[in-house]
Design a protein around this motif. Structure first.
Motif, PDB file in Angstrom:
ATOM      1  N   THR A 142      -3.399   1.534   3.630  1.00  0.00           N
ATOM      2  CA  THR A 142      -3.295   1.444   2.186  1.00  0.00           C
ATOM      3  C   THR A 142      -4.077   2.612   1.601  1.00  0.00           C
ATOM      4  OG1 THR A 142      -3.131  -0.971   2.220  1.00  0.00           O
ATOM      5  CG2 THR A 142      -3.788   0.064   0.145  1.00  0.00           C
ATOM      6  N   VAL A 143      -3.410   3.491   0.893  1.00  0.00           N
ATOM      7  CA  VAL A 143      -4.066   4.674   0.330  1.00  0.00           C
ATOM      8  C   VAL A 143      -4.899   4.257  -0.877  1.00  0.00           C
ATOM      9  CG1 VAL A 143      -3.724   6.938  -0.718  1.00  0.00           C
ATOM     10  CG2 VAL A 143      -2.219   6.163   1.135  1.00  0.00           C
ATOM     11  N   PRO A 144      -6.196   4.605  -0.884  1.00  0.00           N
ATOM     12  CA  PRO A 144      -7.040   4.237  -2.034  1.00  0.00           C
ATOM     13  C   PRO A 144      -6.513   4.845  -3.332  1.00  0.00           C
ATOM     14  CG  PRO A 144      -8.383   5.016  -0.184  1.00  0.00           C
ATOM     15  CD  PRO A 144      -6.952   5.329   0.148  1.00  0.00           C
ATOM     16  N   GLU A 145      -6.587   4.070  -4.384  1.00  0.00           N
ATOM     17  CA  GLU A 145      -6.171   4.528  -5.708  1.00  0.00           C
ATOM     18  C   GLU A 145      -7.344   4.392  -6.685  1.00  0.00           C
ATOM     19  OE1 GLU A 145      -3.448   5.950  -6.451  1.00  0.00           O
ATOM     20  OE2 GLU A 145      -2.166   5.515  -4.736  1.00  0.00           O
ATOM     21  N   PRO A 146      -7.465   5.346  -7.600  1.00  0.00           N
ATOM     22  CA  PRO A 146      -6.621   6.535  -7.741  1.00  0.00           C
ATOM     23  C   PRO A 146      -7.022   7.612  -6.745  1.00  0.00           C
ATOM     24  CG  PRO A 146      -8.330   6.556  -9.413  1.00  0.00           C
ATOM     25  CD  PRO A 146      -8.492   5.258  -8.662  1.00  0.00           C
ATOM     26  N   ALA A 147      -6.058   8.363  -6.254  1.00  0.00           N
ATOM     27  CA  ALA A 147      -6.345   9.446  -5.323  1.00  0.00           C
ATOM     28  C   ALA A 147      -7.004  10.602  -6.069  1.00  0.00           C
ATOM     29  CB  ALA A 147      -5.060   9.916  -4.656  1.00  0.00           C
ATOM     30  N   GLY A 234     -14.134  10.048  -4.017  1.00  0.00           N
ATOM     31  CA  GLY A 234     -12.907   9.583  -3.373  1.00  0.00           C
ATOM     32  C   GLY A 234     -12.359  10.494  -2.302  1.00  0.00           C
ATOM     33  N   ALA A 238      -9.587   9.463   0.746  1.00  0.00           N
ATOM     34  CA  ALA A 238      -8.278  10.106   0.737  1.00  0.00           C
ATOM     35  C   ALA A 238      -7.979  10.766   2.081  1.00  0.00           C
ATOM     36  CB  ALA A 238      -8.221  11.140  -0.382  1.00  0.00           C
TER      37      ALA A 238
END
Length: 290
Positions: A142-147, A234, A238
């Motif tokens: 799961t890609v962390p948001e916001p990138a 972040g 990412a």
């Protein structure tokens, strides 16, 4: 190999070690990820890969089966597979009687603590816990948001100096010191695309995440590093998500990662990305009394 008491055998012969203990190590590639990765590097790149002194290996056999193993690549610590109290004590006795230098130990938490106790009783050395870690396995990304703004890029030969510097900074940040030559480390990682940067839109690298070469169906994400002035933006999340996604795409069965339990931020981040706990590990250094 030479015969010794207490069911242990010691050797400096990597092929003999893997010929006997290889199946045992591959039977639990998650718990044995470090042993698998290090011995594969020694096999491929030579026995001086981690330092000038000759590595030593040990195999615990009982009732016709391998029950445990260890390796040590000086100047690094002893690395153990899981052992019970009897076997930790017998190993401590063997190494102490042989006059083997043991600067520290790294293993799953219970094994490390058993060996620390046994080594202290045998030698009088006291132990200092360097770090406590948790091993995680990737379940899905799961890609962390916001990138953060920017993109991922695999490091190449033009990044050698930066990689060498960041390797040194990372090693110092975890209390290891750069035992390996930083330039040689950078060359090795570049050779197989083993480091990915997160870089800002203007092309400036701001974080890195690496992977070990696959062996026995597993690979490990390591190291993950962001220079101190750039943390909290972040970048680490990412780039870790990107290398984790790419690692899964290679078809390996297990993508693994160690985290420092003293850092709740990183532990929370990796779980949000999709990593799930496997087991806790500990690393100790030994100091002589007196």
């Amino acid at each position: 190999m030479t015969s010794v008491t207490y069911d242990w055998r010691l050797t400096h012969d990597l092929d003999a070690f893997l010929g006997t203990a290889g199946d045992f190590l591959r039977s639990r590639p998650d718990r044995h990820t470090v042993a698998l990765t290090v011995t594969e590097a020694l096999r491929r790149r030579g026995m001086s890969q981690y330092g000038g002194s000759v590595p030593v290996f040990g195999i615990l056999e009982r009732d016709g089966a391998v029950r445990g193993a260890f390796f040590r690549t000086p100047p690094y610590r002893l690395n153990l597979t899981s052992l019970g109290e009897r076997d930790a004590r017998s190993l401590a006795a063997l190494l102490a009687d042989a006059g083997t230098e043991v600067p520290g130990v790294s293993a799953d938490k219970d094994t490390a603590e058993l060996f620390v106790e046994a080594w202290g009783l045998r030698t009088g050395a006291r132990a200092e816990r360097l770090r406590s870690e948790r091993l995680y396995r990737l379940a899905g990304v799961t890609v962390p948001e916001p990138a953060p703004p920017g993109r991922a890029r695999v490091a190449d030969a033009g990044d050698r100096d930066l990689l060498a510097r960041w390797y040194t900074e990372f090693a110092e940040s975890i209390g290891e010191g750069a035992h390996r030559d930083p330039g040689a480390w950078a060359d090795e990682r570049i050779s197989y695309g083993g480091i990915t940067f997160w870089e800002t839109p203007d092309g400036t690298p701001v974080a890195m995440a690496g992977v070990t070469p696959p062996v026995a169906g597993q690979l490990r994400v390591a190291p993950v590093y962001t220079p101190a002035p750039l943390r909290g933006r972040g970048y680490a999340g990412a780039v870790t998500a990107e290398v984790s996604r790419a690692a899964l795409a290679t078809g390996v069965r297990e993508v693994l990662l160690f985290t420092d339990l003293a850092n709740p931020t990183s532990n929370g981040l990796y779980q949000r990305i999709g990593y799930r706990p496997v087991s806790d590990f500990a690393t100790f250094d030994f100091m002589d009394e007196g």
